[in-house]
Design a protein around this motif. Structure first.
Motif, mmCIF file in Angstrom:
data_model
loop_
_atom_site.group_PDB
_atom_site.id
_atom_site.type_symbol
_atom_site.label_atom_id
_atom_site.label_comp_id
_atom_site.label_asym_id
_atom_site.label_seq_id
_atom_site.Cartn_x
_atom_site.Cartn_y
_atom_site.Cartn_z
ATOM 1 N N ASP A 1 -6.332 -21.408 -14.090
ATOM 2 C CA ASP A 1 -7.615 -22.078 -13.802
ATOM 3 C C ASP A 1 -7.429 -23.560 -13.485
ATOM 4 O OD1 ASP A 1 -9.149 -19.750 -14.207
ATOM 5 O OD2 ASP A 1 -9.124 -20.066 -16.376
ATOM 6 N N THR A 2 -6.450 -23.875 -12.625
ATOM 7 C CA THR A 2 -6.240 -25.258 -12.225
ATOM 8 C C THR A 2 -7.239 -25.713 -11.169
ATOM 9 O OG1 THR A 2 -4.699 -24.653 -10.449
ATOM 10 C CG2 THR A 2 -3.769 -24.990 -12.645
ATOM 11 N N GLY A 3 -7.909 -24.747 -10.518
ATOM 12 C CA GLY A 3 -8.869 -25.093 -9.472
ATOM 13 C C GLY A 3 -8.253 -25.138 -8.087
ATOM 14 N N VAL A 4 -6.948 -24.852 -7.980
ATOM 15 C CA VAL A 4 -6.288 -24.886 -6.673
ATOM 16 C C VAL A 4 -5.409 -23.651 -6.504
ATOM 17 C CG1 VAL A 4 -6.284 -27.405 -6.469
ATOM 18 C CG2 VAL A 4 -4.358 -26.248 -7.579
ATOM 19 N N VAL A 5 -5.126 -23.348 -5.232
ATOM 20 C CA VAL A 5 -4.232 -22.259 -4.854
ATOM 21 C C VAL A 5 -3.075 -22.864 -4.082
ATOM 22 C CG1 VAL A 5 -4.000 -20.166 -3.436
ATOM 23 C CG2 VAL A 5 -6.089 -20.554 -4.780
ATOM 24 N N ASP A 6 -1.848 -22.409 -4.357
ATOM 25 C CA ASP A 6 -0.701 -22.933 -3.614
ATOM 26 C C ASP A 6 0.012 -21.801 -2.880
ATOM 27 O OD1 ASP A 6 0.863 -21.584 -5.468
ATOM 28 O OD2 ASP A 6 1.662 -23.374 -6.421
ATOM 29 N N PHE A 7 0.972 -22.187 -2.036
ATOM 30 C CA PHE A 7 1.628 -21.208 -1.172
ATOM 31 C C PHE A 7 2.500 -20.238 -1.954
ATOM 32 C CE2 PHE A 7 5.360 -19.893 1.319
ATOM 33 C CZ PHE A 7 4.704 -19.061 2.232
ATOM 34 N N ILE A 8 3.145 -20.700 -3.015
ATOM 35 C CA ILE A 8 4.034 -19.814 -3.761
ATOM 36 C C ILE A 8 3.261 -18.595 -4.270
ATOM 37 C CG2 ILE A 8 5.445 -19.594 -5.844
ATOM 38 C CD1 ILE A 8 6.344 -22.456 -5.459
ATOM 39 N N SER A 9 2.084 -18.813 -4.834
ATOM 40 C CA SER A 9 1.260 -17.704 -5.327
ATOM 41 C C SER A 9 0.754 -16.849 -4.168
ATOM 42 C CB SER A 9 0.072 -18.239 -6.126
ATOM 43 O OG SER A 9 0.507 -18.949 -7.263
ATOM 44 N N PHE A 10 0.378 -17.505 -3.073
ATOM 45 C CA PHE A 10 -0.136 -16.791 -1.908
ATOM 46 C C PHE A 10 0.927 -15.857 -1.333
ATOM 47 C CE2 PHE A 10 -1.373 -16.586 2.642
ATOM 48 C CZ PHE A 10 -2.672 -16.130 2.490
ATOM 49 N N ALA A 11 2.154 -16.356 -1.197
ATOM 50 C CA ALA A 11 3.246 -15.539 -0.662
ATOM 51 C C ALA A 11 3.609 -14.414 -1.616
ATOM 52 C CB ALA A 11 4.470 -16.412 -0.386
ATOM 53 N N GLU A 12 3.477 -14.650 -2.918
ATOM 54 C CA GLU A 12 3.759 -13.618 -3.909
ATOM 55 C C GLU A 12 2.755 -12.477 -3.792
ATOM 56 O OE1 GLU A 12 6.093 -12.281 -7.293
ATOM 57 O OE2 GLU A 12 6.368 -13.816 -5.751
ATOM 58 N N MET A 13 1.541 -12.796 -3.352
ATOM 59 C CA MET A 13 0.499 -11.777 -3.214
ATOM 60 C C MET A 13 0.668 -10.982 -1.920
ATOM 61 S SD MET A 13 -3.659 -12.267 -3.174
ATOM 62 C CE MET A 13 -3.691 -13.095 -1.551
ATOM 63 N N LEU A 14 0.941 -11.674 -0.815
ATOM 64 C CA LEU A 14 1.042 -11.022 0.478
ATOM 65 C C LEU A 14 2.510 -10.762 0.839
ATOM 66 C CD1 LEU A 14 -1.923 -12.213 0.692
ATOM 67 C CD2 LEU A 14 -1.549 -12.206 3.148
ATOM 68 N N THR A 15 3.138 -9.881 0.099
ATOM 69 C CA THR A 15 4.516 -9.512 0.414
ATOM 70 C C THR A 15 4.518 -8.482 1.537
ATOM 71 O OG1 THR A 15 4.613 -7.658 -1.133
ATOM 72 C CG2 THR A 15 5.127 -9.855 -2.004
ATOM 73 N N PRO A 16 5.625 -8.305 2.225
ATOM 74 C CA PRO A 16 5.676 -7.272 3.271
ATOM 75 C C PRO A 16 5.355 -5.881 2.741
ATOM 76 C CG PRO A 16 7.526 -8.768 3.514
ATOM 77 C CD PRO A 16 6.855 -9.126 2.219
ATOM 78 N N TYR A 17 5.662 -5.634 1.457
ATOM 79 C CA TYR A 17 5.433 -4.299 0.902
ATOM 80 C C TYR A 17 3.940 -3.965 0.763
ATOM 81 C CZ TYR A 17 10.211 -5.401 -0.590
ATOM 82 O OH TYR A 17 11.526 -5.801 -0.622
ATOM 83 N N ASN A 18 3.122 -4.953 0.413
ATOM 84 C CA ASN A 18 1.698 -4.658 0.210
ATOM 85 C C ASN A 18 0.806 -5.261 1.278
ATOM 86 O OD1 ASN A 18 1.591 -7.366 -0.429
ATOM 87 N ND2 ASN A 18 1.369 -7.056 -2.640
ATOM 88 N N LEU A 19 1.385 -5.689 2.385
ATOM 89 C CA LEU A 19 0.610 -6.311 3.462
ATOM 90 C C LEU A 19 -0.495 -5.399 3.999
ATOM 91 C CD1 LEU A 19 0.548 -9.015 4.926
ATOM 92 C CD2 LEU A 19 2.131 -8.080 6.613
ATOM 93 N N PRO A 20 -0.253 -4.092 4.183
ATOM 94 C CA PRO A 20 -1.324 -3.244 4.731
ATOM 95 C C PRO A 20 -2.600 -3.256 3.907
ATOM 96 C CG PRO A 20 0.776 -2.099 4.851
ATOM 97 C CD PRO A 20 1.016 -3.344 4.040
ATOM 98 N N SER A 21 -2.486 -3.373 2.590
ATOM 99 C CA SER A 21 -3.689 -3.358 1.764
ATOM 100 C C SER A 21 -4.587 -4.548 2.055
ATOM 101 C CB SER A 21 -3.310 -3.344 0.277
ATOM 102 O OG SER A 21 -2.619 -4.528 -0.084
ATOM 103 N N PHE A 22 -4.057 -5.599 2.669
ATOM 104 C CA PHE A 22 -4.861 -6.762 3.050
ATOM 105 C C PHE A 22 -5.283 -6.701 4.515
ATOM 106 C CE2 PHE A 22 -2.649 -8.166 -0.723
ATOM 107 C CZ PHE A 22 -3.603 -8.912 -1.396
ATOM 108 N N THR A 23 -4.338 -6.370 5.387
ATOM 109 C CA THR A 23 -4.658 -6.428 6.822
ATOM 110 C C THR A 23 -5.656 -5.347 7.239
ATOM 111 O OG1 THR A 23 -2.680 -5.113 7.311
ATOM 112 C CG2 THR A 23 -2.483 -7.502 7.459
ATOM 113 N N PHE A 24 -5.729 -4.239 6.492
ATOM 114 C CA PHE A 24 -6.718 -3.217 6.826
ATOM 115 C C PHE A 24 -8.141 -3.680 6.533
ATOM 116 C CE2 PHE A 24 -3.220 0.063 6.496
ATOM 117 C CZ PHE A 24 -3.236 0.360 7.863
ATOM 118 N N LYS A 25 -8.271 -4.823 5.849
ATOM 119 C CA LYS A 25 -9.590 -5.381 5.576
ATOM 120 C C LYS A 25 -9.918 -6.536 6.522
ATOM 121 C CE LYS A 25 -9.205 -4.157 0.680
ATOM 122 N NZ LYS A 25 -9.094 -4.676 -0.708
ATOM 123 N N CYS A 26 -9.080 -6.730 7.550
ATOM 124 C CA CYS A 26 -9.313 -7.831 8.490
ATOM 125 C C CYS A 26 -10.618 -7.642 9.246
ATOM 126 C CB CYS A 26 -8.177 -7.904 9.512
ATOM 127 S SG CYS A 26 -6.621 -8.455 8.844
#
Length: 598
Positions: free
Chosen positions: A312-337
């Protein structure tokens, strides 16, 4: 990057964890070498200054190097006379005294050939011509007793044993390197065959075929690398094994994976507001941009942001963002584009995800074997089109096998090519990751081995060249990264380990002097030096004689399999021999002294 309408909260792509435009003046300004590093460190310490609560809750975002302590040190000025009192890098006897007369003659012939530009430029053509006219048997026999003998330790464990014993007598450790090199041409050629793994990625991407033969070869390479790991364990308690990721996965798949990672970075850069600070995005700004690109309800969005900002720092950084959007789970995000953009168009198919996971499993198998045998792994750098995927896979390994609660030193080392313009940024990012996820960083620093390929490819595909514009810029980058990491190790204690893998005498001298300034002893277990077998013995042997941790890269493998490696070594030598005190000059001097009996 996912959608076509990107105008609301956008800015051009810049440095991801800090403002690259604000860093550029520091790198270009006419400061001394040490002052430039000091300013870089100062900039790092201010990354999260925009949110004091963020600093308190997430101190791992900042790479903690004491700016005041660093300012007490002056620029690294090398007193060559004082240095040579201990390490004389111009002594032919020290460098080549252990060689026989025949080995000296062979070396002179090899290095003399490397000075012929016409021969080097057309080496692959002449090799193919020799295969066609003389046959593979004769050609391989000639290569085995010339270039192969000089640059490689042998074809198998038995061949390597006397070479390793000779080096160990001179206080030089081994880095065993199975030197067969894979190429994307091999995979595409095989893919034209009748059998393969047919992949149809989503969003109207072209179909791809990943051949079974390539997968079988990768599985075979696991056994070869395991034998390499066991060989290191048998001959040295502190040795390394080197491996190439392209030998463990289809190169075309690695390139696809790299493109996915790059597009994730581009998306995060687009999320940053015009006046963003240090690569950080407020929760509100992130939510606004996320809604613009994805179909999402409030509960899902809240869960996404909570996973990216658990403290709850109030900010988002790239390290966390990249950890979320890995190549393995990318479809679960891009199918919601909401619309199909660059990231969606590199979404992997389910078959590609299986192949990527299989490649990762091969690496984890080798890393586990290395950890069990007390052998460290050096993951080689390769073509830039593969490197983002390689870096991503290495971080996976480092988080598990370099974890501070499991080991007191890194098992897995990544390789950083300092001829790339973004090397310092990548080192900084990986240090932040190591602090965030509590693992030891292992860093091998090289200048780079694919310069002509990278420049030609960037020209053909019309994108900015990733290579530094001049050799001087590369030298500066290399020395800065070495100093940056050494000072970080000095400030933060043991754990981070650095391998100065260089043939550049000036860089070695600066590193030795810097170690002395920082009070790092020659036998400091966190700093290593390394050169390739058959090259720069005038650096390796004197360093070894003075107790420094020195290693030689020992390539091995069947002669015909390591031909690409040998051709690259020959090309590199054509430039290395331009130094004022060349290998060739010292080899001739050593042979002359041998003849006259001195």
């Amino acid at each position: 990057m996912l959608c076509n309408s990107l105008r609301t909260c956008r800015r051009p792509c810049v440095g991801l964890m800090r403002d690259a435009s604000s860093m550029r003046p520091l790198l270009q300004a006419p400061f001394s070498h040490a002052n430039r590093t000091q300013l870089l460190v100062g900039r790092l310490r201010c990354i999260t200054s925009s949110t004091s609560s963020a600093k308190a809750a997430a101190p791992h975002i900042v790479v903690d190097v004491d700016r005041d302590a660093i300012s007490q040190h002056q620029a690294v000025n090398v007193d060559v006379n004082a240095l040579h009192a201990n390490c004389n890098f111009s002594d032919a006897q020290s460098a080549h005294g252990s060689k026989s007369a025949f080995e000296l003659l062979t070396a002179i012939g090899v290095f003399s050939s490397c000075r012929l530009p016409f021969l080097i430029r057309n080496a692959e053509y002449f090799l193919d011509l020799s295969y066609k006219t003389l046959g593979h048997g004769i050609t391989n026999a000639v290569m085995k007793h010339t270039f192969f003998r000089h640059f490689c330790a042998g074809e198998n464990r038995h061949d390597m044993k006397p070479v390793i014993e000779m080096l160990q007598k001179n206080n030089i450790g081994p880095i065993l390197d199975y030197a067969a090199e894979n190429d994307s041409a091999d995979s595409s050629e095989s893919a034209a065959g009748l059998q393969g793994i047919f992949s149809q990625p989503p969003f109207n991407q072209p179909a791809r075929v990943y051949d079974y033969k390539s997968e079988e070869e990768c599985d075979r390479h696991v056994s070869i690398f395991q034998e390499c790991i066991h060989s290191v364990h048998d001959v040295s308690p502190v040795g390394f094994a080197a491996l190439k990721v392209t030998a463990l996965g289809n190169p075309e798949l690695l390139e696809r994976m790299s493109t996915m990672i790059v597009e994730v970075k581009n998306l995060f850069a687009k999320f940053q507001p015009e006046n963003g600070s240090g690569g950080l995005i407020s929760r509100e700004e992130f939510a606004q941009c996320y809604r613009q690109h994805f179909h999402v309800d409030d509960d899902h969005l809240e869960a996404v942001i909570k996973s990216l900002d658990p403290n709850d720092t109030g900010v988002v950084d790239f390290i966390s963002f990249a950890e979320m959007l890995t190549p393995y789970n990318l479809p679960s995000f891009t199918f919601k584009c909401k619309s199909i953009g660059p990231l969606a168009r590199v979404t992997p198919s389910s078959d590609e995800i299986v192949l990527m996971k299989r490649m990762s499993e091969r690496l984890h198998t080798l890393a586990a074997d290395a950890a069990l045998n007390g052998t460290r792994l050096l993951i080689d750098a390769e073509h830039q089109k593969y490197q983002p995927a390689i870096d991503n896979l290495v971080v996976e390994l480092q988080k598990k096998f370099n974890a501070k609660d499991k080991t007191d030193r890194p098992i897995i080392f990544n390789t950083y090519q300092c001829y790339l313009k973004d090397t310092l940024e990548r080192v900084e990012m990986d240090l932040k990751r190591s602090e965030r996820y509590s693992f030891h960083l292992g860093a091998k620093l090289v200048r780079g081995a694919y310069m002509e390929h990278e420049r030609e490819r960037s020209k053909n595909l019309q994108y900015p060249c990733p290579i530094h514009d001049t050799a001087e810029d590369t030298h500066q980058c290399y020395d800065e990264v070495v100093e940056y990491l050494m000072r970080y190790r000095w400030q933060n204690g043991s754990g981070t380990e650095i391998m100065v893998a260089s043939h550049n005498q000036a860089s070695i001298e600066k590193a030795v002097v810097l170690m002395n300034q920082l009070g790092l002893q020659p036998q400091d277990p966190n700093v290593y030096f390394a050169q390739l077998f058959g090259m720069r013995d005038n650096l390796s042997f004197p360093l070894g004689s003075q107790g420094y941790n020195v290693f030689k890269y020992l390539p091995y493998g069947k002669v015909e399999e390591v031909m690409p490696y040998l051709l690259r070594r020959a090309a590199e030598n054509s430039a290395v021999l331009g130094d004022s005190v060349s290998e060739l000059d010292m080899l001739k001097e050593a042979l002359y002294k041998r003849i006259i009996g001195r």
